[in-house]
Scaffold this motif. Structure first.
Motif, PDB file in Angstrom:
ATOM      1  N   HIS A  99       0.831  -1.208   0.000  1.00  0.00           N
ATOM      2  CA  HIS A  99       0.000   0.000   0.000  1.00  0.00           C
ATOM      3  C   HIS A  99       0.868   1.260   0.000  1.00  0.00           C
ATOM      4  CE1 HIS A  99      -4.181  -1.243   0.114  1.00  0.00           C
ATOM      5  NE2 HIS A  99      -3.854  -2.232   0.928  1.00  0.00           N
ATOM      6  N   ALA A 102       1.785   1.740  -3.528  1.00  0.00           N
ATOM      7  CA  ALA A 102       0.652   2.308  -4.261  1.00  0.00           C
ATOM      8  C   ALA A 102       0.563   3.815  -4.045  1.00  0.00           C
ATOM      9  CB  ALA A 102      -0.653   1.631  -3.822  1.00  0.00           C
ATOM     10  N   LEU A 149      -4.743   2.738  -4.975  1.00  0.00           N
ATOM     11  CA  LEU A 149      -4.579   1.618  -5.899  1.00  0.00           C
ATOM     12  C   LEU A 149      -5.143   1.956  -7.274  1.00  0.00           C
ATOM     13  CD1 LEU A 149      -5.546  -1.355  -3.557  1.00  0.00           C
ATOM     14  CD2 LEU A 149      -3.308  -0.950  -4.569  1.00  0.00           C
ATOM     15  N   ARG A 158      -2.509  -5.119  -7.224  1.00  0.00           N
ATOM     16  CA  ARG A 158      -3.745  -5.769  -6.766  1.00  0.00           C
ATOM     17  C   ARG A 158      -3.549  -7.274  -6.628  1.00  0.00           C
ATOM     18  NH1 ARG A 158      -8.103  -2.477  -6.886  1.00  0.00           N
ATOM     19  NH2 ARG A 158      -7.994  -0.585  -8.153  1.00  0.00           N
TER      20      ARG A 158
END
Length: 221
Positions: A99, A102, A149, A158
């Motif tokens: 994350h 991202a 994302l 993903r």
């Protein structure tokens, strides 16, 4: 050899679709704790409930077993996997790093409407936590991080997140409502400020901290 007759036969595709549909239903029930940890799963009973044959149910259960959500026990019994805190602890480290990546990719191409979405979802999170609505709080938190994302635009992120996220989702559902000292809303506000400043490294660091701190609270609980 001609394959026209084969091409007209769509039964195999239909069965594949059934397997995927059963898989999605069972996965959602397991992650939401509708099917509790260690609950027995009988393929015959499930097939009757879905109104289908046992084959697609067995195929779906095998896929869930491969993902660690279902356990095949000695004597052919099958059950929902237990909650493994140690496994979730390692998964949180991976999820936090992904994350953060991202966020690092997304911030340089952020627009005002992306920031508005973050603010909206964080307000939804705050409201859900005040109302002690666990499922709504987790959903709002997911939507918040989904903005990064989506904007990052890297499908491999993903894919990498999917296998690790399932290892922590049930733990969140089971214990999120009892957590004390959770700082997600405030941490999200700091992340939003870093996004407005277009500081991608700071945003990435704060995002990773956000996930790791939640993981620590859940594991300790």
């Amino acid at each position: 050899m001609r394959y026209i007759g084969f091409m007209k036969n769509i039964q195999r595709i239909k069965r594949q679709s059934l397997r995927d549909e059963v898989y999605q239903h069972l996965k959602e029930a397991i992650l939401s704790l509708e099917l509790a940890p260690e609950e027995r799963l009988n393929d015959k009973d499930l097939a009757e409930q879905f109104g289908i044959s046992r084959t697609p149910v067995r195929e779906a259960l095998k896929r869930l077993e491969d993902e660690g959500l279902v356990e095949a026990m000695p004597g052919s019994a099958t059950r929902v996997a237990r909650l493994h805190k140690e496994e979730a602890k390692h998964a949180f480290t991976v999820v936090a790093a992904l994350h953060a990546l991202a966020a690092r990719l997304a911030v340089p191409v952020f627009h005002n409407n992306d920031v508005q979405k973050l603010e909206e979802y964080n307000q939804s999170l705050k409201k859900a936590m005040e109302e002690k609505n666990v499922s709504a709080a987790i959903a709002a938190d997911e939507r918040f991080h989904e903005v990064f994302l989506e904007t990052a635009g890297n499908p491999e992120l993903r894919k990498a997140l999917e296998s690790s996220t399932v290892k922590i989702r049930r733990l969140e559902m089971a214990q999120f409502g009892s957590l004390k000292g959770i700082q997600s809303v405030q941490q999200h506000e700091q992340i939003i400020c870093a996004c407005i400043e277009k500081d991608r490294e700071k945003t990435a660091q704060l995002t990773e901290k956000n996930w790791l701190s939640l993981g620590e609270l859940l594991i300790q609980e």
